[in-house]
Design a protein around this motif. Structure first.
Motif, short mmCIF file in Angstrom:
data_model
loop_
_atom_site.label_atom_id
_atom_site.label_comp_id
_atom_site.label_asym_id
_atom_site.label_seq_id
_atom_site.Cartn_x
_atom_site.Cartn_y
_atom_site.Cartn_z
N MET A 272 0.84 -1.18 0.00
CA MET A 272 0.00 0.00 0.00
C MET A 272 0.89 1.24 0.00
O MET A 272 1.85 1.33 0.75
N VAL A 273 0.56 2.19 -0.83
CA VAL A 273 1.26 3.47 -0.87
C VAL A 273 0.26 4.55 -0.53
O VAL A 273 -0.85 4.58 -1.06
N SER A 274 0.65 5.42 0.40
CA SER A 274 -0.25 6.47 0.84
C SER A 274 0.55 7.67 1.30
O SER A 274 1.62 7.51 1.88
N ASP A 275 0.05 8.85 1.05
CA ASP A 275 0.67 10.06 1.56
C ASP A 275 -0.20 10.55 2.72
O ASP A 275 -1.08 11.37 2.55
N GLY A 276 0.04 9.97 3.88
CA GLY A 276 -0.74 10.28 5.06
C GLY A 276 -1.95 9.38 5.18
O GLY A 276 -2.37 8.74 4.21
N LEU A 277 -2.48 9.30 6.40
CA LEU A 277 -3.70 8.53 6.62
C LEU A 277 -4.30 8.91 7.96
O LEU A 277 -3.64 9.47 8.82
N GLU B 289 0.51 13.82 6.10
CA GLU B 289 0.95 13.89 4.71
C GLU B 289 2.31 14.57 4.68
O GLU B 289 2.62 15.42 5.52
N THR B 290 3.13 14.22 3.70
CA THR B 290 4.47 14.81 3.64
C THR B 290 4.42 16.34 3.60
O THR B 290 5.25 17.00 4.21
N THR C 110 -6.77 6.79 10.71
CA THR C 110 -7.47 5.55 10.99
C THR C 110 -8.81 5.83 11.65
O THR C 110 -9.05 6.93 12.16
N ASP D 180 -7.60 -0.56 12.42
CA ASP D 180 -8.82 -0.52 11.60
C ASP D 180 -9.37 -1.90 11.28
O ASP D 180 -10.42 -2.02 10.67
N LEU E 270 -2.20 0.46 11.24
CA LEU E 270 -3.12 -0.08 10.23
C LEU E 270 -3.98 -1.18 10.82
O LEU E 270 -5.15 -1.34 10.44
#
Length: 91
Positions: free
Chosen positions: A1-6, A16-17, A8, A90, A87
Motif C-alpha cells: 500500500m502506498v499512501s501520503d498520510g492517513l 501527509e508529507t 485511521t 482498523d 493499520l
C-alpha cells in the motif's frame, strides 16, 4: 500500500508529507525536541515522533504540550512496525 498520510478509524493520523513541516513548526519541535520529527498524532493531544536522519529509529509518543525527549515513550522499535500496528487498528 502506498499512501501520503492517513487517518485511521481509531483517530491515529500519519501526516501527509506536505503537512509535516507545518506541524513541526506549530508544535516547535526543533526547539523542544531537537533531532526529532513529528510524524503524526492520536487526535487526542499525543504526538508520534522519530529521530531525524535515523532510518532505523524507534517511534516515540509524547503529549504535544510536553515535548521533552526525557518524557517520550517508545511505541514501536521501528517505523514499519508502528505503521503495521496503526493499520491494524482498523481491522
Amino acid at each position: 500500500m502506498v499512501s501520503d498520510g492517513l487517518l485511521t478509524a481509531a483517530g491515529t493520523a500519519v501526516y501527509e508529507t506536505g503537512a509535516i513541516a507545518e506541524r513541526n513548526t506549530t508544535y516547535e519541535v526543533a526547539e523542544y525536541a531537537p533531532g526529532f520529527v513529528l510524524i503524526g498524532d492520536d487526535s487526542g493531544g499525543r504526538g508520534f515522533l522519530v529521530r531525524a536522519g535515523d532510518a532505523a529509529t524507534a517511534v516515540f509518543s509524547s503529549d504535544l504540550g510536553d515535548l521533552d525527549p526525557a518524557d517520550f515513550q517508545v511505541e514501536a522499535a521501528d517505523l514499519a512496525g508502528w505503521l503495521d500496528s496503526v493499520l491494524a487498528q482498523d481491522d
